[in-house]
Design a protein around this motif. Structure first.
Motif, PDB file in Angstrom:
ATOM      1  N   GLU A  72       0.742  -1.225  -0.111  1.00  0.00           N
ATOM      2  CA  GLU A  72       0.001   0.010  -0.076  1.00  0.00           C
ATOM      3  C   GLU A  72       0.881   1.141  -0.191  1.00  0.00           C
TER       4      GLU A  72
ATOM      5  N   SER B  71       6.956  -7.441   7.762  1.00  0.00           N
ATOM      6  CA  SER B  71       5.894  -6.492   7.089  1.00  0.00           C
ATOM      7  C   SER B  71       6.422  -5.186   8.028  1.00  0.00           C
TER       8      SER B  71
ATOM      9  N   LYS C 287       3.173   0.613   3.284  1.00  0.00           N
ATOM     10  CA  LYS C 287       3.212  -0.496   3.890  1.00  0.00           C
ATOM     11  C   LYS C 287       3.866  -1.464   2.933  1.00  0.00           C
TER      12      LYS C 287
ATOM     13  N   SER D 108       4.983  -0.727   8.503  1.00  0.00           N
ATOM     14  CA  SER D 108       4.244   0.346   8.145  1.00  0.00           C
ATOM     15  C   SER D 108       4.712   1.606   8.506  1.00  0.00           C
TER      16      SER D 108
ATOM     17  N   THR E   8       6.619  -2.605  12.503  1.00  0.00           N
ATOM     18  CA  THR E   8       7.230  -3.742  11.821  1.00  0.00           C
ATOM     19  C   THR E   8       6.562  -4.896  12.510  1.00  0.00           C
TER      20      THR E   8
ATOM     21  N   THR F  88       2.025   7.517   3.506  1.00  0.00           N
ATOM     22  CA  THR F  88       2.040   6.276   4.162  1.00  0.00           C
ATOM     23  C   THR F  88       2.612   5.083   3.199  1.00  0.00           C
TER      24      THR F  88
END
Length: 192
Positions: free
Chosen positions: A116, A179, A131, A181, A167, A129
């Protein structure tokens, strides 16, 4: 030889001194200099007065126009405040969306991808932002790659940009990754 004056004091000639200062030529010279300086400064005064009168005439001609200009400026400032804010926030904003997306693409780790990406202008500021997921490489862990990616990106953004990062481990049947953000903000004023 000695000379003696035997005449009474009333009939004797007074001795004249040879070092007598000639006051009259100095007085005439001073008067001439004073006259020349007076004429020079009077001419300078007349030139300055004529310049002042020209400027004063021009000011009297422009003064009503200046009043009208100030009134128009206040009217536009009040009536067109919304348009001004729109132009400042959206049209004149110097942050290029294409440039930011290019930096994200350039610094993204080779074993990473974005899930994202959101970028929006908020007032005079900006909110970005990101992601995504990063797989570990032979030399670095996923978190190290994410940190390096975000630090490179932050150096390109304005100095007042703040970063908020979260994370987590992401596992699937075959692959284990990290992952993340990340939220960047700058120029956003707090709403009260």
């Amino acid at each position: 030889m000695i000379k003696i004056n035997l005449l009474p004091h009333e009939l004797r000639k007074a001795k004249t001194s040879a070092t007598r200062v000639p006051y009259i030529p100095f007085a005439i010279l001073g008067g001439v200099l004073f006259l020349l300086l007076t004429l020079f400064f009077y001419g300078d005064y007349l030139r300055a007065r004529s310049s002042y009168q020209e400027v004063h005439k021009e000011w009297l001609r422009l003064n009503p126009l200046m009043g009208q200009l100030k009134a128009l400026e206040k009217k536009i400032e009040i009536e067109m405040k919304g348009e001004k804010e729109f132009l400042e926030n959206n049209v004149f904003n110097t942050e290029s969306m294409t440039r930011m997306l290019s930096w994200v693409n350039e610094y993204l780790p080779s074993k990473g991808w974005l899930t994202e990406l959101s970028a929006e202008r908020v007032g005079a500021g900006f909110h970005l932002t990101l992601k995504g997921v990063v797989l570990p490489s032979r030399t670095q862990t996923g978190i190290e790659q994410i940190e390096e990616f975000l630090q490179k990106l932050k150096r390109q953004l304005p100095p007042k940009a703040t970063l908020m990062l979260t994370t987590s481990k992401q596992t699937s049947s075959k692959v284990e990754g990290t992952s993340f953000s990340a939220d960047f903000e700058w120029g956003i004023t707090a709403k009260t």
